[in-house]
Scaffold this motif. Structure first.
Motif, PDB file in Angstrom:
ATOM      1  N   ALA A  45       0.849  -1.193   0.000  1.00 49.21           N
ATOM      2  CA  ALA A  45       0.000   0.000   0.000  1.00 49.21           C
ATOM      3  C   ALA A  45       0.882   1.239   0.000  1.00 49.21           C
ATOM      4  O   ALA A  45       2.070   1.187   0.349  1.00 49.21           O
ATOM      5  N   TRP A  46       0.289   2.361  -0.423  1.00 48.99           N
ATOM      6  CA  TRP A  46       0.959   3.657  -0.333  1.00 48.99           C
ATOM      7  C   TRP A  46       0.614   4.285   1.008  1.00 48.99           C
ATOM      8  O   TRP A  46      -0.511   4.144   1.495  1.00 48.99           O
ATOM      9  N   THR A  47       1.571   4.962   1.621  1.00 49.95           N
ATOM     10  CA  THR A  47       1.308   5.647   2.883  1.00 49.95           C
ATOM     11  C   THR A  47       1.487   7.147   2.707  1.00 49.95           C
ATOM     12  O   THR A  47       2.343   7.604   1.953  1.00 49.95           O
ATOM     13  N   LEU A  48       0.639   7.895   3.402  1.00 47.26           N
ATOM     14  CA  LEU A  48       0.714   9.347   3.417  1.00 47.26           C
ATOM     15  C   LEU A  48       0.698   9.811   4.867  1.00 47.26           C
ATOM     16  O   LEU A  48       0.040   9.196   5.714  1.00 47.26           O
ATOM     17  N   PRO A  49       1.394  10.900   5.186  1.00 52.89           N
ATOM     18  CA  PRO A  49       1.296  11.445   6.536  1.00 52.89           C
ATOM     19  C   PRO A  49      -0.155  11.838   6.828  1.00 52.89           C
ATOM     20  O   PRO A  49      -0.838  12.393   5.969  1.00 52.89           O
ATOM     21  N   TYR A  50      -0.622  11.538   8.010  1.00 51.95           N
ATOM     22  CA  TYR A  50      -2.009  11.839   8.362  1.00 51.95           C
ATOM     23  C   TYR A  50      -2.213  13.336   8.552  1.00 51.95           C
ATOM     24  O   TYR A  50      -1.375  14.041   9.105  1.00 51.95           O
ATOM     25  N   SER A  51      -3.354  13.826   8.061  1.00 54.62           N
ATOM     26  CA  SER A  51      -3.799  15.190   8.344  1.00 54.62           C
ATOM     27  C   SER A  51      -5.318  15.195   8.316  1.00 54.62           C
ATOM     28  O   SER A  51      -5.941  14.340   7.674  1.00 54.62           O
ATOM     29  N   ASP A  52      -5.914  16.148   9.023  1.00 61.86           N
ATOM     30  CA  ASP A  52      -7.378  16.181   9.095  1.00 61.86           C
ATOM     31  C   ASP A  52      -8.019  16.437   7.734  1.00 61.86           C
ATOM     32  O   ASP A  52      -9.144  16.035   7.493  1.00 61.86           O
ATOM     33  N   GLY A  53      -7.302  17.119   6.849  1.00 62.49           N
ATOM     34  CA  GLY A  53      -7.880  17.457   5.549  1.00 62.49           C
ATOM     35  C   GLY A  53      -7.510  16.504   4.440  1.00 62.49           C
ATOM     36  O   GLY A  53      -7.704  16.815   3.260  1.00 62.49           O
ATOM     37  N   VAL A  54      -6.982  15.333   4.791  1.00 59.29           N
ATOM     38  CA  VAL A  54      -6.460  14.436   3.764  1.00 59.29           C
ATOM     39  C   VAL A  54      -7.560  13.902   2.852  1.00 59.29           C
ATOM     40  O   VAL A  54      -7.339  13.711   1.655  1.00 59.29           O
ATOM     41  N   THR A  55      -8.768  13.671   3.374  1.00 62.08           N
ATOM     42  CA  THR A  55      -9.819  13.114   2.522  1.00 62.08           C
ATOM     43  C   THR A  55     -10.237  14.098   1.428  1.00 62.08           C
ATOM     44  O   THR A  55     -10.406  13.717   0.268  1.00 62.08           O
ATOM     45  N   SER A  56     -10.378  15.378   1.777  1.00 62.11           N
ATOM     46  CA  SER A  56     -10.759  16.362   0.760  1.00 62.11           C
ATOM     47  C   SER A  56      -9.637  16.546  -0.256  1.00 62.11           C
ATOM     48  O   SER A  56      -9.881  16.751  -1.449  1.00 62.11           O
ATOM     49  N   GLN A  57      -8.399  16.457   0.216  1.00 59.31           N
ATOM     50  CA  GLN A  57      -7.249  16.555  -0.687  1.00 59.31           C
ATOM     51  C   GLN A  57      -7.266  15.415  -1.699  1.00 59.31           C
ATOM     52  O   GLN A  57      -7.065  15.628  -2.907  1.00 59.31           O
ATOM     53  N   LEU A  58      -7.530  14.209  -1.224  1.00 60.79           N
ATOM     54  CA  LEU A  58      -7.538  13.043  -2.110  1.00 60.79           C
ATOM     55  C   LEU A  58      -8.749  13.033  -3.032  1.00 60.79           C
ATOM     56  O   LEU A  58      -8.655  12.623  -4.190  1.00 60.79           O
ATOM     57  N   LEU A  59      -9.896  13.494  -2.538  1.00 63.72           N
ATOM     58  CA  LEU A  59     -11.085  13.570  -3.382  1.00 63.72           C
ATOM     59  C   LEU A  59     -10.860  14.496  -4.559  1.00 63.72           C
ATOM     60  O   LEU A  59     -11.259  14.208  -5.696  1.00 63.72           O
ATOM     61  N   ALA A  60     -10.199  15.638  -4.304  1.00 58.79           N
ATOM     62  CA  ALA A  60      -9.909  16.591  -5.377  1.00 58.79           C
ATOM     63  C   ALA A  60      -8.891  16.021  -6.352  1.00 58.79           C
ATOM     64  O   ALA A  60      -9.005  16.186  -7.567  1.00 58.79           O
ATOM     65  N   LEU A  61      -7.882  15.311  -5.819  1.00 63.59           N
ATOM     66  CA  LEU A  61      -6.812  14.772  -6.661  1.00 63.59           C
ATOM     67  C   LEU A  61      -7.317  13.675  -7.598  1.00 63.59           C
ATOM     68  O   LEU A  61      -6.944  13.617  -8.767  1.00 63.59           O
ATOM     69  N   PHE A  62      -8.197  12.799  -7.084  1.00 63.32           N
ATOM     70  CA  PHE A  62      -8.631  11.638  -7.870  1.00 63.32           C
ATOM     71  C   PHE A  62      -9.983  11.839  -8.547  1.00 63.32           C
ATOM     72  O   PHE A  62     -10.537  10.892  -9.099  1.00 63.32           O
ATOM     73  N   LYS A  63     -10.486  13.074  -8.523  1.00 63.88           N
ATOM     74  CA  LYS A  63     -11.777  13.346  -9.145  1.00 63.88           C
ATOM     75  C   LYS A  63     -11.755  12.959 -10.627  1.00 63.88           C
ATOM     76  O   LYS A  63     -10.905  13.404 -11.389  1.00 63.88           O
ATOM     77  N   GLY A  64     -12.689  12.126 -11.012  1.00 65.08           N
ATOM     78  CA  GLY A  64     -12.775  11.686 -12.408  1.00 65.08           C
ATOM     79  C   GLY A  64     -11.796  10.591 -12.770  1.00 65.08           C
ATOM     80  O   GLY A  64     -11.798  10.086 -13.891  1.00 65.08           O
ATOM     81  N   LYS A  65     -10.917  10.213 -11.820  1.00 59.94           N
ATOM     82  CA  LYS A  65      -9.902   9.186 -12.084  1.00 59.94           C
ATOM     83  C   LYS A  65     -10.187   7.880 -11.351  1.00 59.94           C
ATOM     84  O   LYS A  65      -9.884   6.798 -11.844  1.00 59.94           O
ATOM     85  N   ALA A  66     -10.739   7.992 -10.137  1.00 55.81           N
ATOM     86  CA  ALA A  66     -11.002   6.792  -9.342  1.00 55.81           C
ATOM     87  C   ALA A  66     -12.021   7.116  -8.258  1.00 55.81           C
ATOM     88  O   ALA A  66     -12.181   8.273  -7.854  1.00 55.81           O
ATOM     89  N   TRP A  67     -12.717   6.068  -7.780  1.00 52.85           N
ATOM     90  CA  TRP A  67     -13.616   6.219  -6.637  1.00 52.85           C
ATOM     91  C   TRP A  67     -12.793   6.129  -5.371  1.00 52.85           C
ATOM     92  O   TRP A  67     -11.830   5.366  -5.290  1.00 52.85           O
TER      93      TRP A  67
END
Length: 369
Positions: A45-67
């Motif tokens: 798996a890939w690991t990222l440092p935890y932050s409270d805003g990580v889900t919104s960051q990932l949603l924006a990054l993968f928009k239209g690319k993956a669920w």
């Protein structure tokens, strides 16, 4: 679309975000643009440092690319955090970043540049507390540099990327310039290219019995190709009568012609008779689809192991070796620049620093003692 699963993890008592998904070259490259992203072979798996805003960051990054499936992901309460977590991106800022993304796409920026810029801009705007972009000034950018980039020890290249993204957004979307006084452009480290000896190159290229594997690695070295350039080749790009190979839309969206020798043509003819690719010169298990970058890396790693080369060369080392060996054989550096598709001769001149032909002529003063 593929699904990326988020779950919590902990490494050395520090909370991390784990991203799990079936291998996909495009998704992998997207994850690699995230600061602090790291592949963990044991966890698969890939690991990222935890932050409270990580889900919104990932949603924006993968928009239209993956669920993004974060049903098993939970917020972590961290005591004595060294840094305050960035706030979640609000809807207005997300919409503004989407408009900026569309603006870049309409002006034919590459997808990788678009991804990097919207990610960097998103970090900056979240740092300001989702402040109205019209109210942001130089001080905000200087504070972001001091309290986020430097404090978290991000690289010089990441610092330049953020500054470029922010300045482009404000100059072209809001028609005003941010000129931070307290921020100097960082000096990127000067890294010399890795070069293999001709003996090691030959051992690597002859390591595989599989004709496709030998042909792919040989063509990268024979023509100084980048990985993506090799994988995008089609049979019609080879003009055997003129002894030329056409590279379409290489880095910087530039086409170029590269001479291809009769020796490599013979290898390619043998390969073609055996494989008979339908669309791309090198195809994967699915006919009409290009060979994957990850599989090509595996082919290189296996060849290195079989050849028992002490170093751990990557595919790009073959391109570096091609350029250096041309220079050592007396080829003018201006021609090498054209063959590699470099926009600036300064990029090509770095090979003069690793050429044995010029360096070995220097006599050490120790020999005169």
């Amino acid at each position: 679309m593929k699904t990326i699963f988020l779950r919590n993890g902990e490494i050395k008592r520090k909370p991390f975000v784990l991203l799990e998904f079936p291998f996909d070259e495009e998704l992998k490259e997207l994850v690699k643009t995230i600061p602090g992203a790291d592949w963990q072979p044991k966890l698969k798996a890939w690991t990222l440092p935890y932050s409270d805003g990580v889900t919104s960051q990932l949603l924006a990054l993968f928009k239209g690319k993956a669920w993004l499936d974060y049903s098993a992901f939970k917020k972590v309460e961290i005591n004595n955090q060294k840094k305050a977590a960035l706030p979640e991106m609000d809807a207005g800022i997300a919409e503004e970043i989407e408009k900026f993304s569309d603006w870049m796409r309409n002006r034919r920026y590459s997808e990788s540049t678009i991804r990097n810029y919207i990610h960097s801009l998103g970090l900056f705007l979240r740092f300001t507390g989702n402040k109205n972009p019209a109210e942001i000034n130089n001080t905000d950018l200087e504070n972001f540099h001091k309290d986020y980039i430097l404090k978290n020890n991000y690289s010089a290249s990441f610092q330049s990327l953020v500054i470029n993204a922010v300045k482009l957004y404000f100059s072209n979307r809001l028609k005003r310039k941010l000129e931070p006084i307290e921020i100097e452009r960082p000096k990127n480290p000067r890294l010399l290219p890795h070069v293999l000896s001709k003996e090691d190159v030959k051992a690597i290229l002859l390591a595989h019995q599989n004709i496709k594997h030998r042909a792919m690695l040989s063509l990268i070295y024979a023509c100084g190709l980048r990985r993506s350039e090799l994988l995008n080749l089609k049979p019609q790009d080879i003009d055997s009568s003129r002894g030329m190979l056409r590279v379409n839309q290489g880095k910087g969206k530039k086409d170029r012609l590269v001479p291809i020798s009769e020796k490599i043509l013979e290898l390619l003819r043998e390969y073609y008779r055996y494989e008979k690719p339908s669309v791309y010169l090198f195809e994967g298990q699915t006919s009409g689809k290009p060979y994957s970058g990850k599989s090509l890396e595996n082919v290189m790693n296996q060849a290195v192991a079989k050849a028992k080369v002490k170093q751990k060369p990557t595919l790009h080392w073959l391109r570096h070796s091609y350029a250096t060996h041309l220079l050592e054989s007396g080829t003018d550096i201006r021609y090498i620049q054209e063959l590699l598709g470099h926009s600036s001769s300064k990029t090509t001149e770095i090979y003069t620093h690793v050429s044995q032909k010029s360096i070995q002529k220097i006599r050490s003063p120790f020999d005169d003692l």
